[in-house]
Write a protein that holds these residues in place. Structure first.
Motif, mmCIF file in Angstrom:
data_model
loop_
_atom_site.group_PDB
_atom_site.id
_atom_site.type_symbol
_atom_site.label_atom_id
_atom_site.label_comp_id
_atom_site.label_asym_id
_atom_site.label_seq_id
_atom_site.Cartn_x
_atom_site.Cartn_y
_atom_site.Cartn_z
ATOM 1 N N LEU A 169 0.830 -1.205 0.000
ATOM 2 C CA LEU A 169 0.000 0.000 0.000
ATOM 3 C C LEU A 169 0.865 1.256 0.000
ATOM 4 C CD1 LEU A 169 -2.820 1.430 0.405
ATOM 5 C CD2 LEU A 169 -2.305 1.354 2.867
ATOM 6 N N GLU A 170 0.504 2.197 -0.859
ATOM 7 C CA GLU A 170 1.048 3.548 -0.776
ATOM 8 C C GLU A 170 -0.145 4.493 -0.753
ATOM 9 O OE1 GLU A 170 3.668 6.686 -3.388
ATOM 10 O OE2 GLU A 170 4.372 4.624 -3.234
ATOM 11 N N GLY A 171 -0.310 5.212 0.343
ATOM 12 C CA GLY A 171 -1.483 6.058 0.531
ATOM 13 C C GLY A 171 -2.247 5.608 1.754
ATOM 14 N N GLU A 172 -3.570 5.494 1.631
ATOM 15 C CA GLU A 172 -4.378 5.116 2.787
ATOM 16 C C GLU A 172 -5.434 4.095 2.403
ATOM 17 O OE1 GLU A 172 -6.330 7.277 6.683
ATOM 18 O OE2 GLU A 172 -6.323 8.383 4.785
ATOM 19 N N GLY A 173 -5.644 3.123 3.278
ATOM 20 C CA GLY A 173 -6.658 2.112 3.025
ATOM 21 C C GLY A 173 -7.241 1.563 4.314
ATOM 22 N N PHE A 174 -8.502 1.150 4.253
ATOM 23 C CA PHE A 174 -9.164 0.484 5.382
ATOM 24 C C PHE A 174 -9.358 -0.969 4.992
ATOM 25 C CE2 PHE A 174 -12.778 -0.982 7.882
ATOM 26 C CZ PHE A 174 -12.424 -0.544 9.155
ATOM 27 N N PHE A 175 -8.840 -1.875 5.838
ATOM 28 C CA PHE A 175 -8.814 -3.299 5.515
ATOM 29 C C PHE A 175 -9.815 -4.079 6.364
ATOM 30 C CE2 PHE A 175 -4.859 -1.541 4.158
ATOM 31 C CZ PHE A 175 -4.450 -2.276 3.049
ATOM 32 N N GLU A 176 -10.630 -4.892 5.699
ATOM 33 C CA GLU A 176 -11.545 -5.829 6.358
ATOM 34 C C GLU A 176 -11.134 -7.221 5.887
ATOM 35 O OE1 GLU A 176 -15.794 -4.077 6.601
ATOM 36 O OE2 GLU A 176 -14.897 -3.132 4.839
ATOM 37 N N ILE A 177 -10.395 -7.930 6.727
ATOM 38 C CA ILE A 177 -9.710 -9.148 6.296
ATOM 39 C C ILE A 177 -10.471 -10.414 6.704
ATOM 40 C CG2 ILE A 177 -7.554 -10.435 6.428
ATOM 41 C CD1 ILE A 177 -7.466 -7.648 5.030
ATOM 42 N N SER A 178 -10.678 -11.274 5.729
ATOM 43 C CA SER A 178 -11.299 -12.576 5.988
ATOM 44 C C SER A 178 -10.338 -13.445 6.793
ATOM 45 C CB SER A 178 -11.633 -13.271 4.665
ATOM 46 O OG SER A 178 -12.551 -12.500 3.910
ATOM 47 N N LYS A 179 -10.874 -14.182 7.745
ATOM 48 C CA LYS A 179 -10.026 -15.007 8.607
ATOM 49 C C LYS A 179 -9.490 -16.215 7.850
ATOM 50 C CE LYS A 179 -12.115 -13.659 13.005
ATOM 51 N NZ LYS A 179 -12.776 -14.123 14.250
ATOM 52 N N ASP A 180 -8.215 -16.482 8.052
ATOM 53 C CA ASP A 180 -7.557 -17.656 7.470
ATOM 54 C C ASP A 180 -6.355 -17.955 8.355
ATOM 55 O OD1 ASP A 180 -6.164 -19.563 6.034
ATOM 56 O OD2 ASP A 180 -6.604 -18.659 4.089
ATOM 57 N N LYS A 181 -6.503 -18.894 9.287
ATOM 58 C CA LYS A 181 -5.455 -19.160 10.280
ATOM 59 C C LYS A 181 -4.179 -19.701 9.649
ATOM 60 C CE LYS A 181 -6.993 -23.864 11.343
ATOM 61 N NZ LYS A 181 -7.390 -24.812 12.402
ATOM 62 N N ASP A 182 -4.289 -20.292 8.435
ATOM 63 C CA ASP A 182 -3.117 -20.871 7.787
ATOM 64 C C ASP A 182 -2.381 -19.882 6.883
ATOM 65 O OD1 ASP A 182 -3.572 -23.413 8.910
ATOM 66 O OD2 ASP A 182 -5.097 -23.815 7.374
#
Length: 335
Positions: A169-182
């Motif tokens: 990322l360069e700049g700004e972002g809001f992340f909503e990350i799906s869970k993946d333990k592996d």
């Protein structure tokens, strides 16, 4: 040296600017951060230069770099000097640095030689850039969503690896990350590496801002300096910040509504310096602000929702009891 007449291509050919961009020389970093802050009217060319360098800077290790170097030498054995030693408007020669090698690799790759098969960069990665005044939401292949702010770039693979999910990322972002333990999810910026399994957080890493920050809304994230000298784990409502040339992560609490307000079209200033205001206005609207009031002690606070930049400037001028002049995309603040 006078850089006031440089365009984007000239900056790319300047060794010290390349060192600033790659964060490899503290003196170069200090010089260019100072020069950019004192010459905001050149931000547009600086930004274009950084985009060019982002395209040229292939992530090769030393072995691959030397191999590429040798193969490229063989490929253009009779014409190398013309390609790599071309003067730029009478200035110093474009020296044979990693950036020059990367530029050479792009030439070779465009001819369909070796490198596309070797590193396959062009086919595997997508680079999405938002222009001024625009936001966008990108859904990645794992279902994760990234809200991208104005004047921001997200680089991500078309298909994530089997052991990790990594984006830049360069700049700004809001992340909503799906869970993946592996497969941990990692966000790389110029100063920080953020690692999560599944959570929501905001990353601000504009190159024309002095600070890089990671603000956690929910879940848990690990934030590490790029040089791996410090690592910390954040809790919800905690923000990690690296300021200027500091190699230290500082943590504090934050108000999520203010940090993520940009997602709803709001522009928020909290005890902001002039440089913070100028950088934010430029990143959102593409407008350059020059301060000729003689007042460098700014602590401005204000909140605007879906407002044009003229209204913001007028409110700032009213609060500071100053005036402004406008010429094309440059606004000069005067007493």
């Amino acid at each position: 040296m006078n850089f006031n007449h440089y365009n984007a291509e000239d900056f790319v050919a300047e060794e010290s600017f390349v060192a600033y961009y790659l964060q490899t020389d503290e003196k170069a970093i200090a010089f260019w951060e100072s020069w950019i802050s004192l010459n905001p009217e050149h931000l547009d060319e600086i930004y274009k230069a950084e985009l060019l360098l982002a395209k040229l800077h292939l992530q090769l290790n030393e072995t691959e770099l030397n191999d590429a170097f040798n193969k490229f030498d063989h490929f253009i054995a009779t014409g190398r000097d013309e390609v790599l030693s071309k003067p730029v408007k009478g200035k110093k020669l474009f020296t044979y640095t990693k950036v020059a090698v990367a530029a050479s690799l792009l030439i070779v790759s465009s001819l369909g030689v070796y490198f596309l098969q070797k590193i396959n960069v062009a086919q595997e990665y997508v680079s999405y850039h938002n222009n001024y005044g625009k936001t966008a939401t990108i859904t990645l292949e794992d279902g994760s969503k990234v809200s991208l702010n104005s004047n921001s770039t997200l680089k991500y693979p078309q298909h994530f690896a089997s052991d990790k999910r990594e984006v830049e990322l360069e700049g700004e972002g809001f992340f909503e990350i799906s869970k993946d333990k592996d497969r941990p999810f990692m966000v790389k910026t110029n100063k920080l590496l953020t690692t999560v399994l599944g959570t929501k957080f905001n990353v601000s890493a504009y190159r024309n801002l002095a600070a890089v920050s990671v603000a956690l809304v929910e879940g848990s994230v690990t934030v590490e300096l790029s040089n791996k000298t410090q690592k910390t784990t954040l809790k919800p409502t905690e923000i990690a910040t690296v300021k200027g040339l500091s190699n230290k992560i500082e943590t504090a609490t934050f108000e999520a509504d203010k940090v993520t307000a940009w997602r709803t079209g709001a522009v928020v200033f909290e005890s902001a310096s002039f440089q913070e205001i100028a950088s934010k206005i430029y990143n959102i609207y593409g407008i350059t602000i020059i301060n000729k009031t003689g007042d460098n002690n700014w602590q401005y606070s204000g909140s605007f929702t879906k407002t044009d930049y003229i209204s913001i400037i007028q409110n700032i001028c009213f609060a500071k009891r100053i005036n402004y002049k406008m010429n094309n995309n440059i606004i000069t603040l005067v007493p």
